[in-house]
Design a protein around this motif. Structure first.
Motif, PDB file in Angstrom:
ATOM      1  N   ALA A  12       0.827  -1.208   0.000  1.00  0.00           N
ATOM      2  CA  ALA A  12       0.000   0.000   0.000  1.00  0.00           C
ATOM      3  C   ALA A  12       0.862   1.258   0.000  1.00  0.00           C
ATOM      4  N   TYR A  13       1.901   1.272   0.824  1.00  0.00           N
ATOM      5  CA  TYR A  13       2.771   2.452   0.887  1.00  0.00           C
ATOM      6  C   TYR A  13       3.523   2.665  -0.421  1.00  0.00           C
ATOM      7  N   ARG A  14       4.094   1.601  -0.949  1.00  0.00           N
ATOM      8  CA  ARG A  14       4.863   1.744  -2.187  1.00  0.00           C
ATOM      9  C   ARG A  14       3.988   2.202  -3.343  1.00  0.00           C
ATOM     10  N   ALA A  15       2.812   1.616  -3.449  1.00  0.00           N
ATOM     11  CA  ALA A  15       1.901   1.996  -4.527  1.00  0.00           C
ATOM     12  C   ALA A  15       1.452   3.443  -4.379  1.00  0.00           C
ATOM     13  N   ALA A  16       1.131   3.837  -3.148  1.00  0.00           N
ATOM     14  CA  ALA A  16       0.650   5.204  -2.912  1.00  0.00           C
ATOM     15  C   ALA A  16       1.739   6.230  -3.194  1.00  0.00           C
ATOM     16  N   TRP A  17       2.968   5.950  -2.766  1.00  0.00           N
ATOM     17  CA  TRP A  17       4.057   6.884  -3.041  1.00  0.00           C
ATOM     18  C   TRP A  17       4.354   6.949  -4.536  1.00  0.00           C
ATOM     19  N   SER A  18       4.289   5.813  -5.209  1.00  0.00           N
ATOM     20  CA  SER A  18       4.571   5.788  -6.651  1.00  0.00           C
ATOM     21  C   SER A  18       3.552   6.599  -7.429  1.00  0.00           C
ATOM     22  N   ALA A  19       2.327   6.637  -6.911  1.00  0.00           N
ATOM     23  CA  ALA A  19       1.256   7.361  -7.602  1.00  0.00           C
ATOM     24  C   ALA A  19       0.921   8.681  -6.917  1.00  0.00           C
ATOM     25  N   GLN A  20       1.859   9.192  -6.141  1.00  0.00           N
ATOM     26  CA  GLN A  20       1.620  10.396  -5.359  1.00  0.00           C
ATOM     27  C   GLN A  20       1.103  11.559  -6.212  1.00  0.00           C
ATOM     28  N   ASP A  21       1.651  11.725  -7.389  1.00  0.00           N
ATOM     29  CA  ASP A  21       1.252  12.846  -8.260  1.00  0.00           C
ATOM     30  C   ASP A  21       0.344  12.386  -9.392  1.00  0.00           C
ATOM     31  N   ASP A  22      -0.207  11.182  -9.254  1.00  0.00           N
ATOM     32  CA  ASP A  22      -1.053  10.623 -10.307  1.00  0.00           C
ATOM     33  C   ASP A  22      -2.489  10.468  -9.814  1.00  0.00           C
ATOM     34  N   THR A  23      -3.275   9.691 -10.533  1.00  0.00           N
ATOM     35  CA  THR A  23      -4.689   9.533 -10.211  1.00  0.00           C
ATOM     36  C   THR A  23      -4.932   8.334  -9.298  1.00  0.00           C
ATOM     37  N   GLN A  24      -6.155   8.256  -8.828  1.00  0.00           N
ATOM     38  CA  GLN A  24      -6.562   7.124  -7.998  1.00  0.00           C
ATOM     39  C   GLN A  24      -6.427   5.814  -8.769  1.00  0.00           C
ATOM     40  N   GLU A  25      -6.783   5.851 -10.037  1.00  0.00           N
ATOM     41  CA  GLU A  25      -6.670   4.660 -10.880  1.00  0.00           C
ATOM     42  C   GLU A  25      -5.203   4.241 -11.040  1.00  0.00           C
ATOM     43  N   ASP A  26      -4.322   5.210 -11.135  1.00  0.00           N
ATOM     44  CA  ASP A  26      -2.894   4.893 -11.224  1.00  0.00           C
ATOM     45  C   ASP A  26      -2.410   4.196  -9.956  1.00  0.00           C
ATOM     46  N   ALA A  27      -2.921   4.653  -8.817  1.00  0.00           N
ATOM     47  CA  ALA A  27      -2.549   4.028  -7.542  1.00  0.00           C
ATOM     48  C   ALA A  27      -3.012   2.572  -7.509  1.00  0.00           C
ATOM     49  N   THR A  80      -0.805  10.503  -0.520  1.00  0.00           N
ATOM     50  CA  THR A  80      -2.199  10.891  -0.737  1.00  0.00           C
ATOM     51  C   THR A  80      -3.141   9.700  -0.855  1.00  0.00           C
ATOM     52  N   TRP A  81      -2.732   8.680  -1.594  1.00  0.00           N
ATOM     53  CA  TRP A  81      -3.647   7.583  -1.912  1.00  0.00           C
ATOM     54  C   TRP A  81      -3.507   6.390  -0.964  1.00  0.00           C
ATOM     55  N   LEU A  82      -2.850   6.571   0.182  1.00  0.00           N
ATOM     56  CA  LEU A  82      -2.595   5.433   1.064  1.00  0.00           C
ATOM     57  C   LEU A  82      -3.882   4.752   1.519  1.00  0.00           C
ATOM     58  N   ASP A  87      -7.959   0.321   1.022  1.00  0.00           N
ATOM     59  CA  ASP A  87      -9.331  -0.082   0.691  1.00  0.00           C
ATOM     60  C   ASP A  87      -9.350  -0.972  -0.548  1.00  0.00           C
ATOM     61  N   TYR A  88      -8.532  -0.625  -1.526  1.00  0.00           N
ATOM     62  CA  TYR A  88      -8.473  -1.395  -2.764  1.00  0.00           C
ATOM     63  C   TYR A  88      -7.931  -2.801  -2.500  1.00  0.00           C
ATOM     64  N   LEU A  89      -6.920  -2.910  -1.635  1.00  0.00           N
ATOM     65  CA  LEU A  89      -6.395  -4.220  -1.276  1.00  0.00           C
ATOM     66  C   LEU A  89      -7.460  -5.065  -0.578  1.00  0.00           C
ATOM     67  N   GLU A  90      -8.260  -4.433   0.233  1.00  0.00           N
ATOM     68  CA  GLU A  90      -9.326  -5.157   0.932  1.00  0.00           C
ATOM     69  C   GLU A  90     -10.434  -5.572  -0.026  1.00  0.00           C
ATOM     70  N   ASP A  91     -10.830  -4.660  -0.914  1.00  0.00           N
ATOM     71  CA  ASP A  91     -11.956  -4.929  -1.805  1.00  0.00           C
ATOM     72  C   ASP A  91     -11.589  -5.835  -2.979  1.00  0.00           C
ATOM     73  N   PHE A  92     -10.443  -5.565  -3.598  1.00  0.00           N
ATOM     74  CA  PHE A  92     -10.079  -6.291  -4.826  1.00  0.00           C
ATOM     75  C   PHE A  92      -9.214  -7.517  -4.535  1.00  0.00           C
ATOM     76  N   TRP A  93      -8.284  -7.383  -3.582  1.00  0.00           N
ATOM     77  CA  TRP A  93      -7.372  -8.484  -3.285  1.00  0.00           C
ATOM     78  C   TRP A  93      -7.796  -9.275  -2.058  1.00  0.00           C
ATOM     79  N   GLU A  94      -8.975  -8.946  -1.514  1.00  0.00           N
ATOM     80  CA  GLU A  94      -9.560  -9.674  -0.386  1.00  0.00           C
ATOM     81  C   GLU A  94      -8.622  -9.722   0.828  1.00  0.00           C
ATOM     82  N   ALA A  95      -7.949  -8.602   1.069  1.00  0.00           N
ATOM     83  CA  ALA A  95      -7.048  -8.519   2.217  1.00  0.00           C
ATOM     84  C   ALA A  95      -7.848  -8.506   3.517  1.00  0.00           C
ATOM     85  N   THR A  96      -7.289  -9.147   4.530  1.00  0.00           N
ATOM     86  CA  THR A  96      -7.859  -9.098   5.873  1.00  0.00           C
ATOM     87  C   THR A  96      -7.267  -7.903   6.597  1.00  0.00           C
TER      88      THR A  96
END
Length: 227
Positions: A12-27, A80-82, A87-96
């Motif tokens: 989650a942290y790596r993805a959010a930082w990578s997409a810091q200046d991008d869109t939610q979809e990019d994250a 920004t997108w952390l 939430d995406y990991l929980e919803d799409f990847w079924e994270a606990t």
């Protein structure tokens, strides 16, 4: 069959930082890339897996009385997108998602249940107290930890502390000194005795640091010294 237990907090942290200046979809795409890298580009491709992320609350905040738990992070900016990545990991990847504890605790509990069939996938060194197979997702290598090795790592951490979480160990005790203190120990009783003596018999400080560092092996567990 082995099962991979994925520490998705770092995802989650790596993805959010990578997409810091991008869109939610990019994250979201960055999350997928990280997860697929872990699942498809390693030697456990195709194995069943479970995903874990940290939610709200942490019992360690109440235990830490000497120094605020993770108090050194209070002014650290978050990407920004952390929250969305979690939430995406929980919803799409079924994270606990954990509640009142860390994802690390859930992973350690699950690894204990699975025993020799568990593979913990993470870059977090704290997991090396858990006896099972470990896969470092950064280095892409495996480490097998025995029960004795896991306990040794835990007591070694008690001596050194953990700066990342603001757990303060003994002054000027690093890995080499900690190894010297624990040299030739044969069991957990001896490990505890050496650590307690190094803390000048301060049982409260040893208990506090032990409870902060210990990853739960069963639901609701609070670490107790060996008896």
């Amino acid at each position: 069959m082995s099962k991979v237990l994925i520490d998705a907090d770092i995802v989650a942290y790596r993805a959010a930082w990578s997409a810091q200046d991008d869109t939610q979809e990019d994250a979201e795409e960055k999350v997928d890339e990280c997860m697929e890298y872990i699942l498809n580009d390693t030697t456990f491709d195709g194995l069943p897996y479970e995903v874990f992320i940290t939610g709200k609350g942490n019992f360690r905040y109440d235990i830490a009385v000497s120094y605020p738990y993770k108090g050194n992070r209070k002014d650290t900016a978050k990407p920004t997108w952390l929250d969305h990545c979690r939430d995406y990991l929980e919803d799409f990847w079924e994270a606990t998602r954990s509640n009142g504890e860390e994802a690390d605790d859930l992973i350690a509990i699950r690894a204990t249940e699975l025993g020799e069939h568990a593979i913990i996938a993470s870059v977090d060194k704290d997991f090396l107290q858990v006896p099972c197979m470990h896969y470092n997702t950064r280095r892409q290598d495996f480490t097998k930890v025995s029960e004795f090795e896991g306990l040794y790592f835990f007591y070694k951490q008690m001596l050194m502390g953990d700066k990342a979480d603001n757990i303060i160990g003994l002054h000027r005790v690093g890995p080499a000194t900690a190894d010297k203190i624990l040299k030739d120990v044969e069991d957990e009783y001896e490990m505890y005795d050496r650590v307690l003596k190094a803390y000048d018999g301060n049982e409260e400080r040893v208990l506090e640091n032990g409870r902060l560092l210990w990853l739960r092996r069963e639901v609701g567990e609070i670490w107790q010294p060996p008896k």
